[in-house]
Design a protein around this motif. Structure first.
Motif, PDB file in Angstrom:
ATOM      1  N   LEU A   1      -3.029  10.462 -15.327  1.00  0.00           N
ATOM      2  CA  LEU A   1      -2.388   9.147 -14.787  1.00  0.00           C
ATOM      3  C   LEU A   1      -2.166   9.617 -13.261  1.00  0.00           C
ATOM      4  N   GLN A   2      -1.751  10.898 -12.687  1.00  0.00           N
ATOM      5  CA  GLN A   2      -1.708  11.182 -11.429  1.00  0.00           C
ATOM      6  C   GLN A   2      -3.257  10.800 -10.583  1.00  0.00           C
ATOM      7  N   VAL A   3      -4.141  11.138 -11.276  1.00  0.00           N
ATOM      8  CA  VAL A   3      -5.832  10.814 -10.658  1.00  0.00           C
ATOM      9  C   VAL A   3      -5.773   9.372 -10.507  1.00  0.00           C
ATOM     10  N   ALA A   4      -5.248   8.549 -11.604  1.00  0.00           N
ATOM     11  CA  ALA A   4      -5.525   7.095 -11.520  1.00  0.00           C
ATOM     12  C   ALA A   4      -4.493   6.616 -10.357  1.00  0.00           C
ATOM     13  N   LEU A   5      -3.468   6.963 -10.028  1.00  0.00           N
ATOM     14  CA  LEU A   5      -2.494   6.402  -9.174  1.00  0.00           C
ATOM     15  C   LEU A   5      -3.212   6.917  -7.558  1.00  0.00           C
ATOM     16  N   ILE A   6      -3.687   7.994  -7.618  1.00  0.00           N
ATOM     17  CA  ILE A   6      -4.460   8.430  -6.238  1.00  0.00           C
ATOM     18  C   ILE A   6      -5.712   7.469  -6.154  1.00  0.00           C
ATOM     19  N   VAL A   7      -6.567   7.095  -7.090  1.00  0.00           N
ATOM     20  CA  VAL A   7      -7.542   6.113  -6.877  1.00  0.00           C
ATOM     21  C   VAL A   7      -6.843   4.685  -6.584  1.00  0.00           C
ATOM     22  N   TYR A   8      -5.739   4.331  -7.028  1.00  0.00           N
ATOM     23  CA  TYR A   8      -5.170   3.146  -6.920  1.00  0.00           C
ATOM     24  C   TYR A   8      -4.510   3.008  -5.476  1.00  0.00           C
ATOM     25  N   LEU A   9      -3.984   4.015  -4.759  1.00  0.00           N
ATOM     26  CA  LEU A   9      -3.567   4.232  -3.514  1.00  0.00           C
ATOM     27  C   LEU A   9      -4.534   4.183  -2.448  1.00  0.00           C
ATOM     28  N   VAL A  10      -5.456   4.995  -2.691  1.00  0.00           N
ATOM     29  CA  VAL A  10      -6.950   4.860  -1.673  1.00  0.00           C
ATOM     30  C   VAL A  10      -7.187   3.238  -1.773  1.00  0.00           C
ATOM     31  N   LEU A  11      -7.693   3.063  -2.821  1.00  0.00           N
ATOM     32  CA  LEU A  11      -8.467   1.623  -2.841  1.00  0.00           C
ATOM     33  C   LEU A  11      -7.232   0.495  -2.418  1.00  0.00           C
ATOM     34  N   ARG A  12      -5.914   0.711  -2.373  1.00  0.00           N
ATOM     35  CA  ARG A  12      -4.958  -0.197  -1.752  1.00  0.00           C
ATOM     36  C   ARG A  12      -5.390  -0.399  -0.262  1.00  0.00           C
ATOM     37  N   PHE A  13      -5.532   0.578   0.396  1.00  0.00           N
ATOM     38  CA  PHE A  13      -5.683   0.609   1.877  1.00  0.00           C
ATOM     39  C   PHE A  13      -7.153  -0.048   2.116  1.00  0.00           C
ATOM     40  N   ILE A  14      -8.200   0.299   1.424  1.00  0.00           N
ATOM     41  CA  ILE A  14      -9.220  -0.065   1.729  1.00  0.00           C
ATOM     42  C   ILE A  14      -9.269  -1.601   1.358  1.00  0.00           C
ATOM     43  N   MET A  15      -8.735  -2.163   0.304  1.00  0.00           N
ATOM     44  CA  MET A  15      -8.905  -3.434   0.178  1.00  0.00           C
ATOM     45  C   MET A  15      -8.013  -4.306   1.089  1.00  0.00           C
TER      46      MET A  15
ATOM     47  N   ALA B   1       0.777  -1.244  -0.138  1.00  0.00           N
ATOM     48  CA  ALA B   1      -0.035  -0.071   0.060  1.00  0.00           C
ATOM     49  C   ALA B   1       0.713   1.147  -0.033  1.00  0.00           C
ATOM     50  N   PHE B   2       2.176   1.136   0.478  1.00  0.00           N
ATOM     51  CA  PHE B   2       2.976   2.117   0.460  1.00  0.00           C
ATOM     52  C   PHE B   2       3.758   2.547  -1.016  1.00  0.00           C
ATOM     53  N   ASN B   3       3.623   1.312  -1.983  1.00  0.00           N
ATOM     54  CA  ASN B   3       4.323   1.554  -3.138  1.00  0.00           C
ATOM     55  C   ASN B   3       3.479   2.774  -3.911  1.00  0.00           C
ATOM     56  N   PRO B   4       2.139   2.675  -3.844  1.00  0.00           N
ATOM     57  CA  PRO B   4       1.565   3.739  -4.687  1.00  0.00           C
ATOM     58  C   PRO B   4       1.681   5.285  -4.093  1.00  0.00           C
ATOM     59  N   VAL B   5       2.253   5.254  -2.987  1.00  0.00           N
ATOM     60  CA  VAL B   5       2.702   6.645  -2.359  1.00  0.00           C
ATOM     61  C   VAL B   5       3.589   7.409  -2.976  1.00  0.00           C
TER      62      VAL B   5
END
Length: 455
Positions: free
Chosen positions: A303-317, A162-166
């Motif tokens: 792409l930046q927005v895509a990665l923010i979505v990826y980051l948030v959902l990583r923690f949720i998942m 989850a820290f990878n997308p940070v």
């Protein structure tokens, strides 16, 4: 995995069982490894927008520019197996330090590459950087899994990942704010009409702009290297003596090949990484080609927005995995990713670009889930098993090259058939695991390491 073991795996994870998430003394090392995950995420996604950047700097086709990803992920393939021997002989900590050291050398290689004004020199620097990241990832991921009970290994790896997308968000932000806007906006036709001296001056300025963030990355990696070098790491599940008792590499490879969960997992990881790199690399070009008024800078912000979505959902998942079987979640998200990719292909434009942002969210749990599920129960074969899964990252070298060729031939929209096929493979693996009724539960605690087990 033996037939007997497969038969005993019959229930879902039991989040209510009383067991430690980390073994005693492992929280500090985990935090440092989490920084490693963020660091290589930053490196990877500084690289992603460079396909579009190099395409403009050197006036080349999309296929030629995709060699950036080929060099980067090809290094992952070549270095993963040697890392298995390093980890088996010296342990995960030495593997992590070796990977960080090589990555630092690669990042600093951007300095002479920028001075040379040649695309090939940048490919060499990227290859060395990625070689270090390959060793780092091959060592760090199973390291995290081994930091506590095996039953929670997949969830623990999802937390670390989850820290990878940070890092990836920071990498893309740097590319969008500090690299792409500062590149010369002249078109290919305008550059072709320029005097040679003027063109060289523009190229030198652009390449120095690309170089700067990588020098900063080298400094960050050096700081992480020092932190890990001086931290004490308690002993992990499985010692070298038990591993030697398991026989030769050839015997271990034979066991891995016969393990259907592992074998299918390697194929699924190949497909997933191919889909991830295709989605994140070509969303920039998709926006440039198909969104009204779109350009590389606009694409980088998508792409930046895509990665923010990826980051948030990583923690949720990661949180949801405490209640729902990871591969059940993955099957739902893989199916949704297929639907969104089909929409972006059939209805190109702004809506399609936002669909690709949604695809990024669907990918949030896939890599660590495939990784953890494939390694579950491997015991002393885990270190070589991890090498095979990281070698599968070569999908990030092959599939974007295929999509780059199709983009030149049939366009950015229809070329999305490549990630669609990849997500179908991920969906198949998720369904396979759910139907296997494997049991990922377990209540055994890990004993505190003795002083003799500390390294």
């Amino acid at each position: 995995m033996t037939r007997r073991t497969e038969k005993t795996m019959t229930s879902n994870p039991n989040p209510g069982a009383k067991q430690r998430f980390f073994a005693p003394g492992m929280v500090g090392p985990f935090v440092l490894l989490a920084v490693c995950f963020a660091s290589w995420g930053l490196a990877q996604d500084l690289t992603t927008p460079l396909v579009a950047a190099f395409k403009g700097v050197f006036t080349m086709s999309t296929f030629e520019a995709s060699l950036v990803q080929f060099a980067f992920y090809g290094a992952y393939f070549l270095l993963a197996l040697p890392t298995g021997f390093i980890n088996r002989r010296f342990g995960y900590k030495v593997g992590v330090l070796t990977g960080l050291g090589l990555a630092i050398i690669g990042a600093l290689g951007f300095i002479p590459a920028a001075q040379s004004l040649t695309f090939f020199a940048f490919l060499i620097a990227l290859f060395v950087l990625a070689a270090g990241l390959s060793i780092l990832e091959t060592s760090a991921s199973p390291f995290v899994i081994a930091m506590g009970p095996e039953s929670s290994g997949t969830r623990r790896l999802n937390l670390a990942q989850a820290f990878n997308p940070v890092g990836t968000n920071l990498g893309v932000l740097i590319a969008a704010a500090l690299i792409l806007p500062r590149l010369n906006p002249a078109t290919d036709a305008e550059k072709a009409a320029m005097p040679h001296a003027q063109l060289l001056a523009i190229q030198k300025s652009d390449l120095l702009t690309i170089m700067g963030p990588y020098v900063g990355l080298a400094a960050l990696l050096a700081a992480v290297w020092l932190g890990i070098a001086f931290v004490k790491v308690p002993g992990l599940r499985g010692d070298q003596k038990s591993e030697r008792a398991e026989g030769t590499f050839r015997q271990a490879a034979g066991r891995l090949v016969r393990n259907s969960h592992y074998r299918f997992g390697v194929l699924a990881q190949f497909a997933y990484v191919g889909a991830q790199v295709c989605t994140w690399t070509y969303i920039v070009i998709y926006v440039e080609n198909l969104v009204p008024g779109g350009d590389s800078v606009a694409g980088a912000w998508f792409l930046q927005v895509a990665l923010i979505v990826y980051l948030v959902l990583r923690f949720i998942m990661t949180w949801l995995m405490g209640y729902v079987r990871p591969t059940k979640l993955m099957s739902v998200l893989a199916a949704l990713a297929i639907v969104l990719c089909v929409y972006a292909a059939v209805f190109p434009g702004t809506g399609g670009a936002w669909a690709l942002v949604g695809v990024s969210g669907c990918m949030s749990l896939m890599f660590p889930t495939i990784y953890g599920v494939a390694l579950f129960g491997l015991g002393p074969d885990t270190k070589f098993g991890a090498s095979g899964l990281v070698m599968a990252i070569v999908g990030g070298a092959i599939m974007p090259t295929v999509q780059g060729y199709l983009t030149d031939v049939i366009g950015s929209a229809l070329a999305l058939v490549v990630p669609i096929v990849c997500f179908v493979a991920v969906l198949a693996y998720a369904v396979y695991d759910v139907r296997s009724k494997r049991d990922y539960s377990g209540t055994a605690e890990i004993a505190a390491p003795t002083s003799a087990e500390r390294v």
